[in-house]
Design a protein around this motif. Structure first.
Motif, short mmCIF file in Angstrom:
data_model
loop_
_atom_site.label_atom_id
_atom_site.label_comp_id
_atom_site.label_asym_id
_atom_site.label_seq_id
_atom_site.Cartn_x
_atom_site.Cartn_y
_atom_site.Cartn_z
N GLU A 51 0.84 -1.21 0.00
CA GLU A 51 0.00 0.00 0.00
C GLU A 51 0.87 1.26 0.00
O GLU A 51 0.60 2.21 -0.73
CB GLU A 51 -0.91 -0.03 1.23
CG GLU A 51 -1.94 1.06 1.24
CD GLU A 51 -2.86 0.97 2.45
OE1 GLU A 51 -3.80 1.79 2.49
OE2 GLU A 51 -2.66 0.14 3.35
N GLU A 59 2.10 2.10 -3.24
CA GLU A 59 0.99 2.46 -4.13
C GLU A 59 0.70 1.41 -5.19
O GLU A 59 0.29 1.71 -6.30
CB GLU A 59 1.22 3.84 -4.74
CG GLU A 59 1.34 4.92 -3.69
CD GLU A 59 1.58 6.31 -4.23
OE1 GLU A 59 1.65 6.48 -5.47
OE2 GLU A 59 1.70 7.24 -3.41
N THR A 61 -4.61 -0.58 -2.84
CA THR A 61 -5.32 0.34 -1.97
C THR A 61 -6.15 -0.47 -0.99
O THR A 61 -6.55 -1.60 -1.28
CB THR A 61 -6.27 1.29 -2.76
OG1 THR A 61 -7.19 0.50 -3.50
CG2 THR A 61 -5.50 2.19 -3.67
N LYS A 81 -9.56 -0.39 1.41
CA LYS A 81 -10.82 0.29 1.69
C LYS A 81 -11.40 -0.30 2.97
O LYS A 81 -11.53 -1.51 3.10
CB LYS A 81 -11.81 0.09 0.54
CG LYS A 81 -13.12 0.82 0.75
CD LYS A 81 -14.02 0.78 -0.44
CE LYS A 81 -15.27 1.59 -0.16
NZ LYS A 81 -16.18 1.61 -1.29
N TYR A 110 -8.88 -5.08 -0.16
CA TYR A 110 -7.75 -4.55 -0.92
C TYR A 110 -8.05 -4.66 -2.41
O TYR A 110 -8.75 -5.57 -2.84
CB TYR A 110 -6.49 -5.36 -0.60
CG TYR A 110 -6.00 -5.14 0.80
CD1 TYR A 110 -5.19 -4.06 1.11
CD2 TYR A 110 -6.36 -6.00 1.82
CE1 TYR A 110 -4.74 -3.85 2.41
CE2 TYR A 110 -5.92 -5.80 3.12
CZ TYR A 110 -5.11 -4.72 3.40
OH TYR A 110 -4.68 -4.50 4.68
N SER A 111 -7.50 -3.73 -3.17
CA SER A 111 -7.59 -3.80 -4.62
C SER A 111 -6.30 -3.25 -5.21
O SER A 111 -5.56 -2.51 -4.56
CB SER A 111 -8.80 -3.01 -5.13
OG SER A 111 -8.69 -1.65 -4.76
N THR A 135 -4.01 -0.95 -7.55
CA THR A 135 -4.04 0.37 -8.17
C THR A 135 -3.74 0.18 -9.65
O THR A 135 -3.40 -0.93 -10.11
CB THR A 135 -2.97 1.29 -7.55
OG1 THR A 135 -1.69 0.72 -7.82
CG2 THR A 135 -3.18 1.46 -6.06
N GLU A 136 -3.82 1.25 -10.41
CA GLU A 136 -3.46 1.16 -11.83
C GLU A 136 -2.00 0.73 -11.98
O GLU A 136 -1.67 -0.07 -12.84
CB GLU A 136 -3.71 2.50 -12.54
CG GLU A 136 -5.19 2.83 -12.70
CD GLU A 136 -5.98 1.74 -13.43
OE1 GLU A 136 -5.52 1.27 -14.49
OE2 GLU A 136 -7.05 1.36 -12.93
N LYS A 173 -1.74 -2.99 -11.29
CA LYS A 173 -2.25 -3.79 -12.41
C LYS A 173 -1.18 -3.99 -13.48
O LYS A 173 -1.17 -5.01 -14.18
CB LYS A 173 -3.49 -3.14 -13.02
CG LYS A 173 -4.70 -3.22 -12.13
CD LYS A 173 -5.87 -2.46 -12.72
CE LYS A 173 -7.05 -2.42 -11.75
NZ LYS A 173 -8.15 -1.61 -12.26
#
Length: 122
Positions: A63, A66, A69, A71, A82-83, A85-86, A89
């Motif tokens: 995180e 970066e 992220t 939430k 969690y997901s 970020t661009e 990816k």
């Protein structure tokens, strides 16, 4: 908490990648988050050899870099997901290529790793 005494060498892309992805479980965490395992308990089930503490530390570092992220949903008990970020990816094709290389060389890699482990245990 651990505090570095020597600053990392950040002079090239390999140094930067090493700094960001160094950690036993980080590549797997990124892969599993990309596959849709978003909650800490789901990630713990996917990586049972890792302690919750170590996973939390490595998730926090991802995180901070970066790549993911976090939430937090305002419910009781708190729900966290969690997901990627661009930027995170963009690592997935790289991780996929590394996995494919490992699959293609699986027999040889397993052999040399086991040979090394056996020599250390003698």
């Amino acid at each position: 908490m651990y505090e570095r005494k020597i600053l990392p060498n950040l002079n090239c892309g390999l140094d930067l990648i090493g700094e960001v992805l160094y950690g036993k479980w980080k590549i797997r965490l990124l892969w599993f988050i990309n596959e849709g395992y978003l909650r800490p308990s789901e990630l713990q089930r996917k990586i049972p050899d890792a302690t919750r503490r170590v996973l939390n530390i490595q998730l926090k570092e991802l995180e901070e870099h970066e790549l993911i992220t976090r939430k937090i949903y305002p419910v009781v008990p708190p729900k966290v997901e969690y997901s990627l970020t661009e930027l995170g990816k963009t690592l997935i094709p790289v991780i996929s290529a590394l996995g494919n290389w490992g699959d293609k060389n699986e027999e040889h890699l397993r052999s040399v790793i086991l040979k090394r482990l056996n020599s250390e245990n003698k």
